[in-house]
Design an enzyme around this catalytic site. Structure first.
Site, mmCIF file in Angstrom:
data_model
loop_
_atom_site.group_PDB
_atom_site.id
_atom_site.type_symbol
_atom_site.label_atom_id
_atom_site.label_comp_id
_atom_site.label_asym_id
_atom_site.label_seq_id
_atom_site.Cartn_x
_atom_site.Cartn_y
_atom_site.Cartn_z
ATOM 1 N N LEU A 15 1.285 -1.097 -0.097
ATOM 2 C CA LEU A 15 -0.256 0.056 -0.074
ATOM 3 C C LEU A 15 0.760 1.722 -0.271
ATOM 4 O O LEU A 15 0.367 2.512 -0.252
ATOM 5 C CB LEU A 15 -1.005 0.047 1.489
ATOM 6 N N GLY A 16 2.334 1.137 0.400
ATOM 7 C CA GLY A 16 2.752 2.473 0.578
ATOM 8 C C GLY A 16 2.990 3.162 1.847
ATOM 9 O O GLY A 16 3.036 4.064 2.039
ATOM 10 N N ILE A 149 1.943 -13.998 11.434
ATOM 11 C CA ILE A 149 2.714 -14.358 12.697
ATOM 12 C C ILE A 149 3.263 -13.435 12.978
ATOM 13 O O ILE A 149 4.043 -13.445 14.059
ATOM 14 C CB ILE A 149 2.338 -15.544 12.022
ATOM 15 N N GLY A 355 25.282 -6.784 -10.450
ATOM 16 C CA GLY A 355 24.856 -7.866 -10.167
ATOM 17 C C GLY A 355 26.326 -8.670 -9.652
ATOM 18 O O GLY A 355 26.479 -8.724 -9.964
ATOM 19 N N CYS A 382 29.750 -1.001 -11.021
ATOM 20 C CA CYS A 382 30.784 -2.039 -10.007
ATOM 21 C C CYS A 382 30.180 -3.821 -10.940
ATOM 22 O O CYS A 382 31.281 -3.309 -11.641
ATOM 23 C CB CYS A 382 28.832 -2.166 -8.656
ATOM 24 N N LEU A 383 29.675 -4.339 -10.725
ATOM 25 C CA LEU A 383 29.404 -5.139 -12.290
ATOM 26 C C LEU A 383 29.761 -5.184 -13.724
ATOM 27 O O LEU A 383 30.668 -5.153 -13.692
ATOM 28 C CB LEU A 383 28.380 -6.570 -12.135
ATOM 29 N N GLY A 384 29.100 -3.628 -13.742
ATOM 30 C CA GLY A 384 28.979 -3.008 -15.021
ATOM 31 C C GLY A 384 30.691 -2.388 -15.067
ATOM 32 O O GLY A 384 30.720 -2.205 -15.920
ATOM 33 N N ARG A 463 33.009 -7.941 -4.529
ATOM 34 C CA ARG A 463 34.430 -8.653 -3.667
ATOM 35 C C ARG A 463 34.864 -9.162 -4.244
ATOM 36 O O ARG A 463 35.788 -9.694 -4.150
ATOM 37 C CB ARG A 463 33.491 -10.235 -3.426
ATOM 38 N N HIS A 508 28.760 2.528 -5.572
ATOM 39 C CA HIS A 508 26.900 2.615 -6.076
ATOM 40 C C HIS A 508 26.914 3.775 -6.001
ATOM 41 O O HIS A 508 26.215 4.293 -4.768
ATOM 42 C CB HIS A 508 26.327 1.506 -5.390
ATOM 43 N N GLU A 510 24.151 4.964 -7.901
ATOM 44 C CA GLU A 510 23.284 5.497 -7.547
ATOM 45 C C GLU A 510 22.040 5.583 -5.657
ATOM 46 O O GLU A 510 21.472 6.101 -5.496
ATOM 47 C CB GLU A 510 22.486 4.638 -8.158
HETATM 48 N N1 GLN Z 1 29.414 -9.183 -8.261
HETATM 49 C C1 GLN Z 1 30.445 -8.797 -8.498
HETATM 50 C C2 GLN Z 1 31.503 -8.503 -7.368
HETATM 51 O O1 GLN Z 1 30.936 -8.742 -6.213
HETATM 52 C C3 GLN Z 1 30.199 -6.851 -8.210
HETATM 53 C C4 GLN Z 1 28.937 -6.657 -7.458
HETATM 54 C C5 GLN Z 1 27.761 -5.842 -7.414
HETATM 55 O O2 GLN Z 1 27.838 -5.138 -8.666
HETATM 56 N N2 GLN Z 1 27.267 -5.238 -6.642
HETATM 57 O O3 GLN Z 1 32.277 -7.645 -7.140
#
Ligand code: GLN
Length: 533
Positions: A15-16, A149, A355, A382-384, A463, A508, A510
Site C-alpha cells: 500500500l506504500g 504471525i 549484479g 560495480c559489475l558494469g 567482493r 554504487h 545511485e
Molecule cells: N559481483 C561483483 C562483485 O562481487 C559485482 C558486485 C556488484 O555489482 N554489486 O564484485
C-alpha cells in the site's frame, strides 16, 4: 526527548507504507525538526544481502555498510539524510542478538522468551535509534501486514512503548485500503474496520489512518471509519493513488498530517518549508525533452531490482530537463544471435548496473562492446565497471580469455579477481566490501568532470576488484584509471578518453542521488546521452 511515530500496515501489502513513512518524515523535517527513520522487517534473514533481487528487489546500502531493504532508499531520497545500521532491523537480527546473549550467559539463568526478551530487544532498537541519531522524531515503519504471525513480536513491543511513553511521545498511523466496489459503486470501509480491530486486539489503538483510496473519501465514509475505528475524523487521511510518489507528502500536508502529529506531541508548529520540494516536483512534471536509455541486466523482470539506479537516471534527467525512458534489456537474451542494432536502435545511452554470478554476463559484455565501438554513452556500475574492464582486456588488449574469477576461476587472464581480504571468507552474509570508502580522482578526466573534487566518498558492495597486475597493459592501451582508493590501492574508476562518455565505477553512485540533486556520474552520463545525435 525523542518522539516516536510508528507506521503499520493493514489489509494488504504494497500500500506504500514506506512512502507514507517517508512523507511524514519529510514534512516534519520541513518544519525544522531533526528526523531519523527506521524499518522493521519481519523476515528471518539477518539482512536482505543474500536474497535474490528478483524476489526481494534491490539491496540498498547505507554509508556504514548495512545491507537493507529498498525502502531505505525511499527514506533517504525523501528526507535527504544518510541512514545507518540502526535503520534496518530484521527478525533475523533480533533473534540472532538474543541467542548470542543467551549463549554468553547474559540472561543469568532466566528462561529466554518472546516476552520480554525478544520484545525488549526490539524496544531497545527503537530507543537506540532515538539516542544515537539525537533526532527530535524517529519514524519507524513496521514491515508486513497486521495479522501476520511474523510481525506479532514487533507489534507487542510497540504496544509496550505506547504504554510506557503515552500519547504525548508516540503516534501510531495505520495504513489501510479502502476498496471501490464496481456495481454498487461505493468505497468500502469493512476491510479497514477489520484491520484496525486486529490491531486493537493486540493492544494498539492507532492515532490516525492513512487510507489508500482511488479518490478522496467523502465525509460519510470518514465518519463511519472514525466511529468504528475509534480514530478522530480529522486524523483520517486519504492517500489517493498517485503516479508521482513525490507528490504524496504534499497531499498529506494539505490534510494537515504534520500539524496533527506535532499537536499530539505538544511540539511547536513551525512553518513548513516545502518550496524546494514543490519546485522539484514542478521540474519533474514539466520536462521538455525525452530520451531512451537501455538498462542491460539479468534481473530486469523485476524493475525494483534496480530501483535506485532507475531513480538516479530520472533525477539526472530532471537536471537536463529530460524525461528518461528505460529500455529494459535482459542480458541473457543478448547472448544468442540477435541484432544489437535493433535492440539499441533508439537508445542514447547504455547502462550496466550491479549484479552477481555468471548468468547473462556474456550478453552484458556484448552490450558494452556495442557501446564502446559505436560511441554510445556508457555507464558501468560495480559489475558494469568490472565487465567494461573485461571487455576492454579481451577486445582491445587482446588478452585471450580475460574474465573475472567470479565467473571463471580458471581463466587465463583474471583481470578481475577476488580482493585479497576476501580470500578465505566462507560466510556469504554481510561480508562483502560494504559502505563508504574514499576514492581519489585524477584531474582532467571524465570522473573529475562528474565530481569536481579529487576526494569523494561512495558506497560499495562487492567482493571482486580490478586486478592490479593488469594495470600496465590496460593503461598502455588507453583505458584511464581515473579513481583509486589509496589505502587499498584499489581501482575505483576506469574510463576511455576517445569516446563521448565511457566510464565504469566500482561503487554504487545511485544510492546518493536525490530528486533535487543529480548524482555526479549519472549527470554526466545523461548529459552526454542528451547530446547524442
Ligand atoms: N559481483 C561483483 C562483485 O562481487 C559485482 C558486485 C556488484 O555489482 N554489486 O564484485
Amino acid at each position: 526527548m525523542t518522539k516516536y511515530v510508528f507506521v503499520t500496515g493493514g489489509v494488504v501489502s504494497g500500500l506504500g507504507k514506506g512512502i507514507t513513512a517517508s512523507s511524514i518524515a519529510l514534512l516534519l523535517k520541513s518544519r525544522g525538526y531533526k528526523v531519523f527513520m527506521q524499518k522493521f522487517d519481519p523476515y528471518f534473514n539477518v539482512d536482505p544481502g543474500t536474497m535474490n533481487p528478483i524476489q526481494h528487489g534491490e539491496v540498498f546500502v547505507t554509508k556504514d555498510g548495512c545491507e537493507t531493504d529498498l525502502d531505505l532508499g525511499h527514506y533517504e531520497r525523501f528526507i535527504d539524510e544518510e541512514l545507518n545500521y540502526t535503520s534496518n532491523i530484521t527478525s533475523g537480527k533480533i533473534y540472532k542478538n538474543v541467542i548470542e546473549k543467551e549463549r554468553k550467559g547474559d540472561y543469568l539463568g532466566a528462561t529466554v522468551q518472546m516476552v520480554p526478551h525478544i520484545t525488549n530487544e526490539i524496544k531497545n532498537k527503537v530507543y537506540e535509534a532515538g539516542i544515537s541519531s539525537n533526532a527530535d522524531i524517529v519514524i519507524t515503519e513496521i514491515g508486513g501486514t497486521v495479522g501476520d504471525i511474523e510481525s506479532l513480536a514487533f507489534l507487542e513491543a510497540l504496544r509496550q512503548i505506547q504504554m510506557e511513553k503515552g500519547k504525548s511521545e508516540t503516534f501510531f498511523i495505520h495504513t489501510t485500503l479502502i476498496p471501490f466496489i464496481y456495481g454498487s459503486d461505493e468505497l468500502k470501509t469493512k476491510p479497514t474496520q477489520n484491520s484496525v480491530k486486529d490491531l486493537r486486539n493486540l493492544g494498539i489503538s492507532p492515532d490516525a489512518l492513512a487510507c489508500r483510496t482511488p479518490y478522496n473519501t467523502p465525509d460519510n465514509v470518514k465518519e463511519k471509519l472514525a466511529l468504528f475505528c475509534n480514530v478522530p475524523k480529522e486524523n483520517i487521511f486519504d492517500e489517493i493513488d498517485e503516479k508521482n510518489i513525490y507528490r504524496i507528502p504534499l497531499h498529506l500536508h494539505d490534510q494537515k498530517i504534520d500539524e496533527i502529529i506535532l499537536r499530539q506531541f505538544g511540539l511547536k508548529l513551525n512553518k513548513a518549508n516545502l518550496k524546494y520540494w514543490i519546485d522539484t516536483i514542478d521540474r519533474m512534471e514539466n520536462l521538455k525533452g525525452e530520451i531512451e536509455i537501455s538498462l542491460v541486466g539479468k534481473y530486469t523482470e523485476l524493475h525494483d531490482a534496480y530501483l535506485s539506479v532507475m531513480e538516479a537516471l530520472h533525477h539526472a534527467g530532471y537536471k537536463y530537463n529530460t524525461k528518461v525512458n528505460i529500455n529494459w534489456v535482459d542480458s541473457e537474451k543478448l547472448e544468442g544471435n540477435i541484432d544489437l542494432k535493433k535492440v539499441f536502435k533508439n537508445s542514447k545511452g547504455i547502462i550496466v548496473p550491479g549484479g552477481f554470478g555468471s548468468r547473462g554476463i556474456e550478453g552484458m559484455i556484448k552490450a558494452i562492446t556495442y557501446a564502446r565501438e559505436n560511441k554510445i554513452p556508457y555507464l558501468g556500475i560495480c559489475l558494469g565497471m568490472q565487465l567494461a574492464v573485461i571487455e576492454f582486456a579481451r577486445n582491445v588488449c587482446n588478452l585471450e580469455d580475460a574474465s573475472s574469477t567470479e565467473f571463471k576461476a580458471t581463466c587465463l587472464n583474471p583481470v578481475i579477481d577476488l580482493m585479497d581480504d576476501q580470500k578465505g571468507i566462507l560466510n556469504m552474509g554481510g561480508t562483502l566490501r560494504l559502505g563508504n570508502y574514499e576514492c581519489t580522482i585524477k584531474k582532467d578526466t571524465l570522473a573529475y568532470k562528474a565530481y569536481k573534487e579529487t576526494k569523494i566518498l561512495q558506497r560499495h558492495r562487492h567482493r571482486y576488484e580490478f586486478n592490479n597486475k593488469y594495470k600496465e597493459i590496460i593503461e598502455a592501451n588507453n583505458m584511464t584509471i581515473s579513481g583509486i582508493n589509496d589505502l587499498a590501492n584499489l581501482v575505483e574508476i576506469v574510463e576511455i578518453k576517445d569516446h563521448p562518455h565511457f566510464i565504469g565505477v566500482q561503487f554504487h553512485p545511485e544510492f546518493k542521488s536525490r530528486p533535487n540533486r543529480a548524482e555526479g556520474v549519472f549527470a554526466t552520463f545523461i548529459e552526454a546521452a542528451t547530446k547524442k545525435k
